[in-house]
Design an enzyme around this catalytic site. Structure first.
Site, PDB file in Angstrom:
ATOM      1  N   ASP A 421      40.705  36.452  38.299  1.00 56.03           N
ATOM      2  CA  ASP A 421      39.382  36.710  38.875  1.00 56.03           C
ATOM      3  C   ASP A 421      38.409  35.723  38.218  1.00 56.03           C
ATOM      4  OD1 ASP A 421      36.852  37.674  39.485  1.00 56.03           O
ATOM      5  OD2 ASP A 421      37.454  39.786  39.359  1.00 56.03           O
ATOM      6  N   HIS A 422      37.950  34.777  39.004  1.00 56.17           N
ATOM      7  CA  HIS A 422      37.155  33.693  38.424  1.00 56.17           C
ATOM      8  C   HIS A 422      35.764  34.160  37.986  1.00 56.17           C
ATOM      9  CE1 HIS A 422      36.508  29.715  37.226  1.00 56.17           C
ATOM     10  NE2 HIS A 422      36.787  29.055  38.319  1.00 56.17           N
TER      11      HIS A 422
END
Ligand code: CAO
Length: 449
Positions: A421-422
């Site tokens: 999850d950036h």
């Protein structure tokens, strides 16, 4: 005269003696097949009992507060073919430009006996797929019963109708339960401009997507329609939400597991009654990496403003079953040795394939591993299993020529694919995490550290 038949509680999984919390119909009401009759609520989940056929409700056999299980007769319904088509009220055909969010009937958390396949009743004009709804309705209530707002399916349906995100509504009823009045109050508040949009990070806010294309496939050749399994519907809804809401990036890495494999084979020969696959080493390496990079052992809180760092190491393992994908969780992997993990992995895989996993077996995970290594492939993009922030995909190890500075040597290389999850994890951290994993797997002595 039409026959009066019994409506019973269908298969509701492992739930027993679940209290009835509300009736959604009354004696004399005309109901359609699959329409919710009443709501059950356990500690973990809320579920609706659907009408098994269309008709007129003649008698209610249980009352609010009664506990029911699979097979309990809840009502007597006079079956009537005519009752299947009550006079259309507000459900008139929507204009082509109407948004089509989650308009499809949300399946109850319990297995519905017959999947409501959309009847091809009103063939849409060929070039106007405007009002189509997605093939699988997303109902968070059935996806994460422990984490969704506490509200009955009736209230959820009401909220859906109004386009209200229940996670933003405060419940005023017992134990914070959200009632119809809370939803109405929320709508009034929004309409009067009083509710500021919370800064919650999950990208919510409605994805203004094109409607799902409606195609009459039978026009092009023979077809067969099969209902999706319950697992597929639930996991599909989860995957769709996670893919849409989490900005994914996948980092790929190769680990040299030549020595690890030699050791694993020796271990297998010494423990013939146990299947020791590469996966247990990957679990150990992941635990070491989670310790080193705690932001991977974390979740965003519901506001999206804080990271909740976990001090425990529960690893979810994606298991392929004939009915679809499930992710049981192995707890406290930091405290278990390779052989103990191998035994537990074998046991949960069997349990998963025999459909015996309960909600407790699948909750509490910190990080997931999806291994397709026993099947093949060189890389893939696993989808993060929210609210986790990363997932490791593992593909099939293969012998490859590796340059050691002087010559090419045959080495057994394991492809790793880390999706993350950036919003939470930076690319550099992901690259470090993967390099660390590869180092651990490349020199298993490190796993002992
Ligand atoms: N490279 C090469 N061989 C591998 C390997 C790898 N990365 N991983 C496993 N293998 C080998 C095993 O050693 C085993 O070989 P033997 O039969 O000779 O001992 C064989 O492949 C089969 O392994 P397995 O699949 O039975 O066991 P596992 O521990 O690797 O995996 C489980 C267990 C439950 C994860 C797996 O069976 C499974 O269901 N995988 C699918 C997960 C999935 O669908 N993910 C996709 C999610 S996204 O849709």
């Amino acid at each position: 005269m039409a026959a009066i038949k019994e409506a019973k509680v269908p298969d509701i999984g492992n739930y027993k003696d679940v209290p009835v919390i509300e009736w959604l119909v009354a004696v004399g009401d005309t109901v359609k097949a699959e329409q919710g009759l009443l709501t059950l609520e356990s500690d973990k989940a809320t579920m609706e009992v659907p009408a098994p056929f269309a008709g007129v409700v003649r008698e209610l056999k249980v009352k609010v507060g009664d506990a029911v299980s699979e097979g309990t007769i809840v009502a007597l319904i006079e079956e009537s073919g005519a009752a299947t088509a009550p006079a259309p009220k507000a459900e008139a055909p929507k204009p082509a430009s109407a948004p089509a969010p989650a308009a499809a009937p949300a399946p109850a958390p319990a297995p519905a006996p017959a999947v409501a396949t959309p009847a091809p009743a009103a063939p849409a004009p060929a070039a106007a797929p405007a009002t189509a709804s997605p093939p699988v309705a997303f109902d968070a209530a059935q996806v994460l019963p422990g984490q969704v707002p506490y509200a009955s399916p009736g209230v959820r349906a009401f909220a859906r109708e109004l386009g209200v995100d229940l996670s933003k509504v405060k419940g005023s009823e017992r134990k914070g339960r959200i009632g119809r009045a809370d939803v109405s109050a929320f709508v009034k508040q929004v309409m009067s401009g009083a509710a500021a949009a919370p800064a919650s990070a999950p990208l919510g806010g409605g994805l203004n997507l094109l409607p799902w294309p409606v195609v009459d496939f039978a026009k092009f050749g023979a077809v067969e329609t099969k209902p999706l399994s319950r697992i597929k519907k639930i996991s599909g809804a989860n995957l769709a939400r996670n893919w849409a809401m989490i900005p994914h990036v996948t980092q790929h890495e190769l680990a040299d597991i030549t020595e690890l494999e030699a050791f694993r084979k020796r271990l297998g020969e010494e423990n013939k009654d146990l299947k020791v696959t590469p996966l247990v080493f990957q679990i150990k390496a992941v635990v070491a990496a989670l310790r080193r990079f705690p932001q991977f052992n974390a979740s965003l809180d519901p506001s999206g403003e804080n990271l909740v760092l976990k001090k425990y190491f529960h690893v979810g393992i994606a298991v392929d079953t004939p009915d679809g994908l499930v992710v049981p969780v192995i707890r406290d992997c930091d405290r278990k040795g390779l052989l103990e993990l191998a035994a537990e992995l074998g046991a949960i895989s069997v349990k998963a394939r025999e459909k015996k996993l309960g909600p407790a077996d699948m909750s509490g995970g910190c990080f997931s591993i999806s291994s397709l290594g026993g099947i093949g492939g060189t890389a893939f993009t696993p989808i993060v299993n929210a609210p986790e922030v990363a997932i490791l995909g593992v593909s099939k190890a293969s012998m490859q020529p590796v340059w050691d500075g002087e010559q090419f040597r045959p080495r057994l290389m394991l492809p790793l694919s880390l999706s993350y999850d950036h919003r939470v994890i930076d690319g550099a951290d992901a690259a470090r995490f993967c390099a660390f994993l590869a180092q651990q797997l490349g020199d298993i002595r490190r796993l002992l550290l």
